[in-house]
Design an enzyme around this catalytic site. Structure first.
Site, short mmCIF file in Angstrom:
data_model
loop_
_atom_site.label_atom_id
_atom_site.label_comp_id
_atom_site.label_asym_id
_atom_site.label_seq_id
_atom_site.Cartn_x
_atom_site.Cartn_y
_atom_site.Cartn_z
CD GLU A 48 31.36 33.51 -44.60
OE1 GLU A 48 31.72 32.85 -45.56
OE2 GLU A 48 32.12 33.99 -43.77
CE LYS A 127 36.34 33.20 -41.73
NZ LYS A 127 37.10 34.36 -42.22
CB CYS A 169 34.21 30.78 -44.47
SG CYS A 169 34.61 31.10 -46.19
#
Ligand SMILES: *[C@@H]1O[C@H](CO)[C@@H](O)[C@H](O)[C@H]1NC(C)=O
Ligand SMILES: *[C@@H]1O[C@H](CO)[C@@H](O)[C@H](O)[C@H]1NC(C)=O
Ligand SMILES: *[C@@H]1O[C@H](CO)[C@@H](O)[C@H](O)[C@H]1NC(C)=O
Length: 296
Positions: A48, A127, A169
């Site tokens: 990331e 995301k 994440c």
């Protein structure tokens, strides 16, 4: 018997330090990806936020424009660097995540780009779950102040191997996304991510193994290396977990490259031993995999 993973595949996770100099970091990513390819990796993952410092205040400055696709060199040097690199290394390349700017909507996203070995863009994941926390007097970190969420699950077909899912994440904390992707045929769930030293110690390995246990698939987590001089200290410990939830390999907190072979037939063997896939009770609870959005 057909295997979800059609043939064994060497996966590499590249744990990089990312700092203020984008060009330097891209060239560092390049040398590590080439090193992984030399070790036989055919699917390589970057962490990331690998091309900019990590923190909401940097996103605007480091953001690149990806749409309309393909962007020009000046709109997104990272897009072009990743595309060239995938081709040069002859690997599928999951380009961690970068801050993306959508000029039409004036919005920023946390975005992961995946390229084929010929350098073509295969998929874009924005995301889905933004991390917002605000405990008065203690901590405030609101991604939604600067970022907008993506609105889909990202499944990517690698024709010789099968399907993988890419999320970012915090997305790993939401089991529905993983379960839908797995039941739609993913053999591997990949999460570029940057947990901190608290949540990393507490949850990083647990979440990787939990998603593997739930879904009986391979799971790969790829973190930036830890830099105690930086504002955000990432946990590191990039790892690969097998469908039995065993940690096959993990890095420590420093820069490094992990290469691990994912074996065809392993998922099926695991599912035979613990037959979750034939013993679900959709008469008692709903099948989440009947839902899920795959297109923006
Ligand atoms: C970029 O990457 C290098 C090598 O990983 C890292 O040490 C450095 O802190 C980063 N930033 C700069 C400014 O070079
Ligand atoms: C993306 O999401 C992470 C993890 O939730 C966040 O903390 C990070 O700052 C974001 N990175 C980028 C490049 O937008
Ligand atoms: C890491 O993040 C968690 C969740 O936001 C927070 O409670 C914790 O204080 C952070 N730890 C460090 C070392 O920054």
């Amino acid at each position: 018997m057909t295997s979800l993973l059609k043939q064994s595949l060497k996966l590499a996770l590249v744990q990089l330090a990312a700092g203020a100099d984008k060009t330097h970091n891209l060239s560092n990513a390049r040398s590590k990806v080439l090193e992984a390819a030399k070790q036989g990796a055919k699917l390589v993952v970057l962490p990331e936020c690998f091309n900019s410092p990590y923190g909401t205040k940097y996103f605007d400055k480091y953001a690149e424009t990806l749409l309309p696709s393909p962007p020009t060199e000046s709109q997104s040097p990272t897009f072009h660097a990743l595309s060239k690199l995938a081709k040069e290394a002859n690997v599928y390349l999951v380009g961690g995540s970068i801050p993306e700017r959508d000029d039409t909507k004036k919005e920023l996203y946390n975005t992961s780009l995946t390229f084929s070995p010929s350098g073509d863009l295969l998929a874009t994941h924005r995301k889905v779950h933004l991390f917002d926390i605000d405990i008065p007097g203690k901590i405030k970190f609101k991604e939604s102040d600067v970022l907008s969420p993506g609105n889909k699950i990202t499944l990517i077909d690698l024709p010789e191997y099968g399907k993988i899912a890419v999320a970012i994440c915090y997305d790993i904390r939401f089991p529905e996304l993983a379960t839908i992707a797995a039941r739609r045929g993913a053999f591997l769930l990949l999460y570029p991510g940057a947990f901190n030293l608290t949540t990393g110690a507490l949850h990083w390995e647990l979440l990787a193994r939990a998603r593997a246990t739930d879904n009986q698939v391979y799971v790969g987590l790829c973190s930036p290396a830890r830099d105690m001089q930086a504002e955000y200290n990432a946990w590191g410990h990039s790892m690969v977990v097998d469908p039995n939830a065993e940690v096959l390999q993990q890095l420590d907190e420093k820069e490094g490259v992990l290469v691990e072979e994912l074996k065809a037939g392993k998922i099926e063997e695991c599912r035979k031993g613990i037959p979750l896939y034939t013993q679900r009770r959709f008469d008692v609870y709903p099948d989440v995999s009947e839902g899920g959005k795959f297109e923006e």
